[in-house]
Design an enzyme around this catalytic site. Structure first.
Site, PDB file in Angstrom:
ATOM      1  CG  HIS A 127       2.122  -1.837   1.658  1.00 36.93           C
ATOM      2  ND1 HIS A 127       0.904  -1.622   2.280  1.00 36.93           N
ATOM      3  CD2 HIS A 127       2.320  -3.178   1.676  1.00 36.93           C
ATOM      4  CE1 HIS A 127       0.402  -2.784   2.664  1.00 36.93           C
ATOM      5  NE2 HIS A 127       1.244  -3.746   2.310  1.00 36.93           N
ATOM      6  CD  GLU A 139       1.620  -9.408   7.475  1.00 40.14           C
ATOM      7  OE1 GLU A 139       2.799  -9.203   7.172  1.00 40.14           O
ATOM      8  OE2 GLU A 139       0.705  -8.582   7.283  1.00 40.14           O
ATOM      9  CG  HIS A 160      -2.616  -7.048   4.492  1.00 39.96           C
ATOM     10  ND1 HIS A 160      -3.002  -6.463   3.308  1.00 39.96           N
ATOM     11  CD2 HIS A 160      -1.311  -6.683   4.699  1.00 39.96           C
ATOM     12  CE1 HIS A 160      -1.979  -5.769   2.817  1.00 39.96           C
ATOM     13  NE2 HIS A 160      -0.944  -5.891   3.642  1.00 39.96           N
ATOM     14  CG  ASP A 181       4.535  -6.840   2.368  1.00 43.38           C
ATOM     15  OD1 ASP A 181       3.757  -5.918   2.120  1.00 43.38           O
ATOM     16  OD2 ASP A 181       4.504  -7.487   3.421  1.00 43.38           O
ATOM     17  CD  GLN A 183      -0.769  -1.159   8.086  1.00 40.47           C
ATOM     18  OE1 GLN A 183      -0.080  -1.105   7.076  1.00 40.47           O
ATOM     19  NE2 GLN A 183      -0.939  -2.282   8.758  1.00 40.47           N
ATOM     20  CD1 TRP A 224       5.257  -3.569   9.155  1.00 37.95           C
ATOM     21  CD2 TRP A 224       5.186  -1.928   7.651  1.00 37.95           C
ATOM     22  NE1 TRP A 224       4.194  -2.766   9.467  1.00 37.95           N
ATOM     23  CE2 TRP A 224       4.119  -1.747   8.555  1.00 37.95           C
ATOM     24  CE3 TRP A 224       5.338  -1.011   6.614  1.00 37.95           C
ATOM     25  CZ2 TRP A 224       3.217  -0.698   8.460  1.00 37.95           C
ATOM     26  CZ3 TRP A 224       4.442   0.041   6.524  1.00 37.95           C
ATOM     27  CH2 TRP A 224       3.395   0.192   7.433  1.00 37.95           C
ATOM     28  CG  HIS A 274       1.109  -7.777  -1.072  1.00 40.80           C
ATOM     29  ND1 HIS A 274      -0.104  -8.171  -0.558  1.00 40.80           N
ATOM     30  CD2 HIS A 274       1.701  -7.065  -0.082  1.00 40.80           C
ATOM     31  CE1 HIS A 274      -0.232  -7.715   0.681  1.00 40.80           C
ATOM     32  NE2 HIS A 274       0.867  -7.037   0.990  1.00 40.80           N
TER      33      HIS A 274
END
Length: 417
Positions: free
Chosen positions: A58, A212, A209, A308, A151, A314, A56
């Site tokens: 991005h 979360e 997702h 992640d 997203q 983030w 996982h």
């Protein structure tokens, strides 16, 4: 080619591993320590392990922190806002450069398989196009799966459903979703139904997702698990994050876990990200905000760990080291008993392979000779030392090597395979 004096996970004895034509030809227990001979590699009792897997991340957003603005609050939703600012700056060269740099960082830390999310709430779908192209270009070097990830919400973003289908037509391997970020619960539930329908239509995996958020009333996980159960798709379905589970009460969870186990779905937790993004509305007592990793493991539900983000809106830190992520998880989730340590590497190896449905993974005769050499002789010592990955080998060829003094080549020019 032979590896001698090797340790294997969950086995006390030393082993010799023979590699022929890029595959494991023999794996034999040794009677004591062997002396180095020509054409062999003395692993010096270090652990030969199946490669690490990053399930996982991005890649389309990696290495963009501070562009054009920093996430000053450090929150999840400001991260989404900062990413919305960065998206208009995306182009193929930009994504390709950052993704390749991040992949190389992961490879240097023992990773040989990656599942990356690519934002579909972008009319150009440049992230999906670029990452699918990289997947095909790098297929002999690394296993890369691309998730079509909305997203900003598949149903809350203009034309989001059509963009998702276009991403699948382009070649994304996995259908993604973010039901808790849709405008309403009804839209969130509808998005899950559509995700499952698309996965069946295009014969793809699912990675959502899911919940979360700290909200204990965010319960899309039960909806996803139920759809997976009724459609008999559990092994192909993954729930990522599920941080709201840390806010569920135990009475509800006792019911939920029965469904989760029956559904057969997989879980991915990203502890370094969740520990700082969640619990933001709390003063004290303050929630950790990480899903119930320990309880999932105890229930024999498949759960694995991912990073992640690496230096993105983030999470502005990150170094590509899954051993660091594993260390965080054990501390945060209070998995500090010896038995937790003894099988800890499962969460960044075998469990991730199961989640990604990788075939021929693991150190077994006949499988591709894909492995890493770790500084330690078992899960516990590797975890405690937090040392660098010493070597990574794919299809019998070295793709990364560090040279501590105790690793001795008889012939420095010799290549595996």
């Amino acid at each position: 080619m032979r590896l001698i004096n090797a340790r294997l996970r969950q086995r006390p004895e030393l082993f010799t591993l023979t590699i022929e034509n890029g595959r494991f030809a023999q794996i034999e227990a040794q009677d004591g320590t062997l002396a180095l001979t020509k054409g062999a590699l003395d692993t010096a009792g270090n652990l030969v392990c199946a490669p690490f897997i990053e399930p996982h991340i991005h890649l389309d957003a990696a290495l963009t922190a501070g562009e054009p603005e920093w996430n000053q609050s450090g929150t999840l939703f400001e991260g989404i806002e900062r990413w919305s600012q960065r998206k208009p700056m995306l182009n193929e060269a930009d994504i390709r450069k950052r993704a390749l740099s991040t992949i190389e960082l992961l490879v240097q830390n023992g990773v040989q398989a990656i599942r990356t999310h690519a934002d579909t709430t972008d009319p150009t779908l440049i992230g999906v196009r670029t990452l699918c192209a990289l997947r095909d270009e790098l297929k002999d070097k690394i296993d890369l799966q691309v998730v079509a990830f909305p997203q900003d919400g598949m149903l809350s973003y203009p034309n989001g459903l059509a963009l998702m289908e276009e991403a699948l037509e382009i070649g994304a391997d996995v259908v993604g979703g973010i039901p808790h970020f849709e405008y309403t619960r009804e839209l969130g539930e509808k998005s899950i139904k559509l995700i499952i329908e698309l996965a069946k239509k295009y014969d793809r995996l699912v990675d959502v997702h899911c919940d979360e958020i700290d909200d204990p009333n965010s319960r899309f996980l039960e909806f996803l698990a139920c759809e997976a159960l009724f459609q008999d798709m559990g092994s192909n379905v993954t729930a990522s994050h599920t941080t709201a589970m840390h806010s569920y009460d135990n009475a509800y969870c006792s019911k939920l876990f029965r469904l989760l186990k029956n559904s057969g779905i997989n879980f991915i937790s990203c502890p370094t990200e969740s520990i700082h993004l969640q619990g933001r509305f709390d003063t004290y007592p303050k929630r950790r905000g990480v899903t119930r990793v320990k309880e999932l493991r105890e229930a024999n539900i498949n759960v694995c760990l991912g990073q992640d983000s690496i230096f993105d809106p983030w999470y502005s830190l990150g170094n590509g080291k899954l051993l660091r992520t594993l260390d965080f998880a054990l501390h945060i989730c209070q998995m500090m008993g010896y038995q937790d340590y003894a099988s800890a590497l499962d969460m960044i190896t075998d469990n991730s392979a199961k989640t990604m449905r990788l075939e021929n993974y693991g150190i077994e005769v006949g499988n591709p000779a894909n492995f890493i050499l770790l500084d330690g002789h078992d899960d516990y010592s590797v975890l405690r030392k937090q040392g660098d990955v010493l070597m990574s080998v794919r299809h019998g060829n070295i793709i990364m090597q560090r040279e501590p003094a105790r690793i001795i080549w008889e012939d420095p020019s010799f290549q595996l395979g």
